[in-house]
Write a protein that holds these residues in place. Structure first.
Motif, PDB file in Angstrom:
ATOM      1  N   SER A 150       0.889  -1.102   0.180  1.00  7.96           N
ATOM      2  CA  SER A 150       0.060   0.041   0.077  1.00  7.96           C
ATOM      3  C   SER A 150       0.826   1.231  -0.003  1.00  7.96           C
ATOM      4  O   SER A 150       0.335   2.323  -0.393  1.00  7.96           O
ATOM      5  N   LEU A 151       2.067   0.868   0.247  1.00  5.43           N
ATOM      6  CA  LEU A 151       3.071   2.300   0.357  1.00  5.43           C
ATOM      7  C   LEU A 151       3.572   2.467  -1.025  1.00  5.43           C
ATOM      8  O   LEU A 151       4.153   3.663  -1.350  1.00  5.43           O
ATOM      9  N   VAL A 184       3.138  -5.091  10.693  1.00  6.26           N
ATOM     10  CA  VAL A 184       3.229  -4.056   9.661  1.00  6.26           C
ATOM     11  C   VAL A 184       2.626  -4.763   8.229  1.00  6.26           C
ATOM     12  O   VAL A 184       2.377  -3.840   7.462  1.00  6.26           O
ATOM     13  N   LEU A 211       0.359  -6.317   7.698  1.00  5.46           N
ATOM     14  CA  LEU A 211      -1.185  -6.434   7.557  1.00  5.46           C
ATOM     15  C   LEU A 211      -1.683  -7.681   7.021  1.00  5.46           C
ATOM     16  O   LEU A 211      -2.667  -7.757   6.240  1.00  5.46           O
ATOM     17  N   LYS A 233      -6.199   1.413   0.361  1.00 11.58           N
ATOM     18  CA  LYS A 233      -4.729   1.905   0.604  1.00 11.58           C
ATOM     19  C   LYS A 233      -4.562   2.995   1.656  1.00 11.58           C
ATOM     20  O   LYS A 233      -3.701   2.894   2.369  1.00 11.58           O
ATOM     21  N   ASP A 287      -4.572   1.008   4.742  1.00  7.85           N
ATOM     22  CA  ASP A 287      -3.253   0.200   5.196  1.00  7.85           C
ATOM     23  C   ASP A 287      -2.195   1.164   5.301  1.00  7.85           C
ATOM     24  O   ASP A 287      -1.335   0.945   6.230  1.00  7.85           O
ATOM     25  N   GLU A 288      -2.164   2.577   4.845  1.00  9.07           N
ATOM     26  CA  GLU A 288      -1.096   3.367   5.070  1.00  9.07           C
ATOM     27  C   GLU A 288      -1.304   3.601   6.610  1.00  9.07           C
ATOM     28  O   GLU A 288      -0.049   3.775   7.554  1.00  9.07           O
ATOM     29  N   LEU A 296      -2.634   1.939   9.174  1.00 12.13           N
ATOM     30  CA  LEU A 296      -2.269   0.709   9.899  1.00 12.13           C
ATOM     31  C   LEU A 296      -0.747   0.617   9.944  1.00 12.13           C
ATOM     32  O   LEU A 296      -0.548   0.329  10.967  1.00 12.13           O
ATOM     33  N   VAL A 297      -0.062   0.748   8.768  1.00 15.15           N
ATOM     34  CA  VAL A 297       1.313   0.551   8.693  1.00 15.15           C
ATOM     35  C   VAL A 297       2.138   1.582   9.745  1.00 15.15           C
ATOM     36  O   VAL A 297       2.838   1.084  10.376  1.00 15.15           O
ATOM     37  N   LEU A 298       1.540   2.793   9.680  1.00 16.54           N
ATOM     38  CA  LEU A 298       2.121   3.695  10.687  1.00 16.54           C
ATOM     39  C   LEU A 298       1.784   3.358  11.898  1.00 16.54           C
ATOM     40  O   LEU A 298       2.588   3.581  12.868  1.00 16.54           O
ATOM     41  N   VAL A 309       1.588   0.624  13.418  1.00 17.40           N
ATOM     42  CA  VAL A 309       2.154  -0.456  14.037  1.00 17.40           C
ATOM     43  C   VAL A 309       3.965   0.232  13.979  1.00 17.40           C
ATOM     44  O   VAL A 309       4.490  -0.217  14.855  1.00 17.40           O
ATOM     45  N   ALA A 310       4.285   0.497  12.926  1.00 20.58           N
ATOM     46  CA  ALA A 310       5.629   1.088  12.950  1.00 20.58           C
ATOM     47  C   ALA A 310       6.131   2.280  13.608  1.00 20.58           C
ATOM     48  O   ALA A 310       7.036   2.356  14.326  1.00 20.58           O
ATOM     49  N   GLU A 311       5.257   3.353  13.787  1.00 19.47           N
ATOM     50  CA  GLU A 311       5.420   4.412  14.311  1.00 19.47           C
ATOM     51  C   GLU A 311       5.005   4.829  15.646  1.00 19.47           C
ATOM     52  O   GLU A 311       5.377   5.621  16.461  1.00 19.47           O
ATOM     53  N   GLU A 324       6.879   4.863  19.365  1.00 12.45           N
ATOM     54  CA  GLU A 324       7.900   5.943  19.538  1.00 12.45           C
ATOM     55  C   GLU A 324       6.961   7.177  19.600  1.00 12.45           C
ATOM     56  O   GLU A 324       7.476   8.109  20.292  1.00 12.45           O
ATOM     57  N   MET A 366       1.453  14.966  11.418  1.00 12.05           N
ATOM     58  CA  MET A 366       1.592  13.662  11.241  1.00 12.05           C
ATOM     59  C   MET A 366       1.302  12.682  12.319  1.00 12.05           C
ATOM     60  O   MET A 366       0.819  11.629  12.008  1.00 12.05           O
ATOM     61  N   ILE A 413      -0.627   8.765  12.552  1.00  7.92           N
ATOM     62  CA  ILE A 413       0.175   7.841  13.425  1.00  7.92           C
ATOM     63  C   ILE A 413      -1.101   7.455  14.433  1.00  7.92           C
ATOM     64  O   ILE A 413      -1.059   6.288  14.683  1.00  7.92           O
ATOM     65  N   ARG A 446      -3.983  10.612   5.315  1.00  8.02           N
ATOM     66  CA  ARG A 446      -2.926  11.533   4.928  1.00  8.02           C
ATOM     67  C   ARG A 446      -3.351  12.786   4.136  1.00  8.02           C
ATOM     68  O   ARG A 446      -3.177  13.781   4.342  1.00  8.02           O
TER      69      ARG A 446
END
Lengths: 469, 280
Positions: A280-281, A329, A331, B97, B100-101, B103-105, B107-109, B112, B235, B239, B245
């Motif tokens: 998706s990125l 990550v 998903l 999309k 998902d963006e 979700l990824v953030l 988990v990843a960010e 922190e 941002m 997150i 976005r």
């Protein structure tokens, strides 16, 4: 003006443009360690529109005859020949970075028909709990790899440079954990201009873990600190690095390794424990030639190829999106998750196993994403061991984890072998073949999509190369 | 502190002096004469019939509201601010999309970023005070100017959020608006309460960007860190799983577009002048 002043949203892209005086100077600025922003300022201003903005701070990167054209170079051209073959004024095409509205981007005559590619987000491949149980420690990794035999034969990694393309190295932490102060070439390290910390003095984290993994196997290498994963564009909303930043760092590496000879060692290994997290990125739809994740013609490939053509070994982590326990990550997606540069032909792609030789359940499996070389990973290396202690969890130190750690251990194995076998004698492609042929086969018929050709065995590889009796 | 006159605790200023670091004239808990058996009133003193409630005694949260009629009446080139901002409608239906963006953030960010996310949930102009090392006491006019930006930002945000009902197409009431990401995908599980207004455009991005752009007029030497802070705060809301976005891009662009309508207001201009003098 900043990207978000574009009224219609934006996509961050790398654009191919024809050489001009400004690009030439901007590329020179970058190589000289200066900001290209001043050089680019007028060009940025003249080209700015309500839906288009060039990133002047990025400067311009040479791609010679174009991203799909490979200059005729070989390992023996390092030095004088390379400086004439790759001279900046011989580059007809340059890459610049721009923020463009989706509407403008979709016009057929955008960039006068010259190619454009996504400048996608990338991140370090650190596995997160629950897959964080140590199955051994660094000594057990050494035993499994039989580093005693490597060292009996003088294969300590001396005379080999290892670039850690990651989040930066904390040298003091390494010294504490290893019991010796590892060699770090500050002058040949490179820090993106948006990063405040200095080589060897970065915050303890992923990059330090990777450096540790290399040093476990090859303690005498010279580290080069390339914290490119911290190099996000100034003022960008996003919090991650991008492929464009990777390309800037890689240009510096190409220059110092191949052109100027500033890196004095006889061999260079480039450790890449990072990747793109999720399809998706990628901002473009499948099949679009501007994509990164499944596009073997993305210009980053030219830079990777150039480094390998000049004899550098480029090692990539497979990623942590395997069936069994994919990293959150991913998903829940586990098919075709070896993407982008991690799937290139030129690179050695590393899966992960624990010290009992069992594939860790998050290690990304082949086949790679459609459109890329399908047989990945190439080989597997150890992870999930108590090593660098860069992470502290509720129950004490966390193990080194992810295919990131495995990638670093594999880089260490190559560095050890390179002590006695420079790329002029065994080129990177042959080294990959040797590592594949001598790996401990596992997971049924090899190559397979779990282990590749099996678990890396540096002593067997050394015997095959004739540097271990 | 409890809620305030905006219903939620969006910006935190309330009747009791605001819950920023300090209200006018310093911080601390309010203390009142409460004892009916020992009133201070028994003491005879000289009364001051010329007493005045002076400007510095105003609660800047409330004083700033006086900007509203000026801002609403402001026109530039015959246009009001809504016409100048003219945001396109949000992407609806929300795409896989987009989710998902986020979700990824998440988990990843998020691990922190969590500290900042919680700190910036309300009263997030505090982060600007921190950056500039100022308080309501040290720089009262700059503080008031920031409150003016906040009030205008809140108002504009609500107007813009109301601008695109039923994004898939025109429809009669009842109106509905762009859902928050966590309404589409509850496992995003934002670590702070989901605000009581729709996702598009993002208020934090709008007010944060407006704050940075306006303060940069006083402190051009801090333009870059001010902008970076605005981008960071915006941002962090993505997150946190509260925005897509495109929301924060739209919010930031709206701030840039409406700024000239704010700076043309006489109350803003007068406060700006006084605020600038505080930095000399």
């Amino acid at each position: 003006m900043t990207p978000w002043e574009l009224r219609t949203g934006y996509v961050r892209v790398l654009m191919q443009r024809n050489r001009n005086r400004v690009f030439l100077q901007a590329a020179n600025d970058l190589i000289d360690g200066n900001s290209p922003a001043r050089t680019m300022r007028d060009y940025v201003h003249e080209n700015a529109a309500s839906d288009f903005l060039i990133d002047g701070e990025f400067g311009a990167l040479p791609i010679w005859d174009g991203a799909d054209q490979r200059p005729a170079v070989s390992i023996t051209d390092r030095g004088e020949n390379a400086s004439s073959l790759l001279a900046l004024d011989k580059s007809i095409k340059f890459l610049i970075r721009a923020y463009v509205s989706p509407g403008r981007l979709s016009k057929p005559d955008f960039n006068e028909g010259e190619p454009v590619w996504l400048d996608s987000d990338v991140r370090g491949t650190l596995a997160l709990p629950p897959a964080n149980k140590a199955t051994g420690d660094a000594d057990m990794v050494r035993q499994d790899l039989n580093t005693a035999v490597l060292q009996d034969n003088g294969l300590y990694g001396a005379g080999v440079a290892v670039a850690i393309v990651d989040t930066g190295i904390c040298r003091a932490h390494l010294a504490k954990r290893l019991g010796f102060n590892p060699a770090l070439d500050v002058g040949n390290s490179w820090t993106p201009p948006t990063v405040a910390t200095m080589p060897g003095l970065h915050r303890i984290g992923h990059g330090t873990m990777c450096a540790y993994g290399v040093l476990v196997v090859a303690p005498n290498v010279t580290l080069l600190d390339y914290p490119l994963l911290l190099g996000r564009p100034a003022g960008e909303h996003t919090v991650s690095a991008t492929i464009g930043e990777m390309m800037r760092g890689y240009l510096i590496l190409i220059w110092r390794w191949a052109v100027t000879g500033a890196i004095p060692q006889d061999a260079l290994v480039v450790n890449n424990s990072w990747g793109i997290f999720h399809p998706s990125l990628d901002d473009f739809p499948p099949g679009d030639p501007r994509r990164y994740i499944d596009n073997p013609d993305h210009p980053f490939r030219l830079y990777i190829w150039l480094l390998t053509a000049f004899g550098a070994d480029v090692v990539f982590a497979a990623g942590n999106c395997g069936k069994g326990c994919p990293n959150p990550v991913c998903l829940q997606r586990t098919d075709g998750m070896i993407m982008g540069a991690n799937a290139y032909d030129e690179v050695l792609t590393i899966g992960g196993c624990d010290i009992h030789d069992t594939r860790v359940c998050y290690s990304s499996q082949g086949p790679s994403i459609a459109g890329m070389p399908q047989q990945k990973p190439d080989v597997t290396a150890y992870t999930e061991f108590l090593g660098s202690k860069v992470l502290r969890g509720p129950r004490g130190f966390e193990p080194d984890t992810g295919t990131s750690a495995a990638c670093a251990v594999a880089s260490g194995c190559i560095a050890a072998l390179r002590t006695a076998r420079p790329p002029t004698a065994t080129d990177p492609a042959s080294m990959i073949t040797v590592l594949q042929a001598t790996a401990l086969p596992l997971g049924g018929a090899v190559p397979n999509h779990d282990y590749g050709y099996g678990i890396v065995r540096p002593v067997a590889a050394g015997r095959s190369l004739g540097i271990i009796p | 502190m409890g809620g305030n006159w905006f219903g939620g605790n969006w910006f935190g200023g309330n009747w009791f002096g605001g819950n920023w670091a300090s209200g006018p004239g310093g911080g601390g808990s309010p203390v009142f004469a409460m004892r009916a058996d020992r009133p201070l009133a028994e003491i005879a003193i000289t009364r001051d019939y010329t007493a005045k409630f002076r400007d510095p005694e105003w609660d800047p949260d409330l004083r700033a509201l006086a900007i509203m009629p000026e801002f609403m009446a402001q026109t530039i080139g015959g246009k009001q601010w809504q016409a100048a901002v003219a945001l396109p409608p949000p992407t609806y239906p929300v795409t896989a999309k987009m989710i998902d963006e986020v979700l990824v953030l998440a988990v990843a960010e998020r691990p922190e970023a969590l500290g900042e996310i919680v700190e910036e949930n309300q009263n997030f102009q505090l982060r600007w005070l921190q950056l500039l090392n100022i308080t309501a006491t040290t720089h009262p006019q700059t503080f008031l100017l920031m409150k003016i930006m906040a009030r205008v930002g809140e108002f504009a945000m609500i107007q813009l959020k109301l601008q695109h009902p039923n994004p898939a197409g025109a429809a009669p009431p009842p109106y509905w608006y762009q859902p928050r990401p966590s309404q589409v995908c509850p496992t995003l599980y934002p670590p702070v309460a989901v605000p009581g207004h729709p996702a598009y455009p993002a208020g934090h991005a709008l007010i944060g960007t407006l704050t940075s752009e306006c303060l940069a007029d006083i402190l051009p030497q801090y333009k870059e860190p001010l902008r970076a802070l605005a981008a960071r705060v915006a941002m962090n809301r993505v997150i946190a799983g509260l925005h897509y976005r495109e929301d924060i891009d739209a919010g930031a662009r709206a701030a840039v577009a409406l700024k000239p309508f704010l700076t043309a207001c006489p109350f803003y201009a007068a406060t700006f002048k006084l605020a600038r003098d505080e930095w000399k």
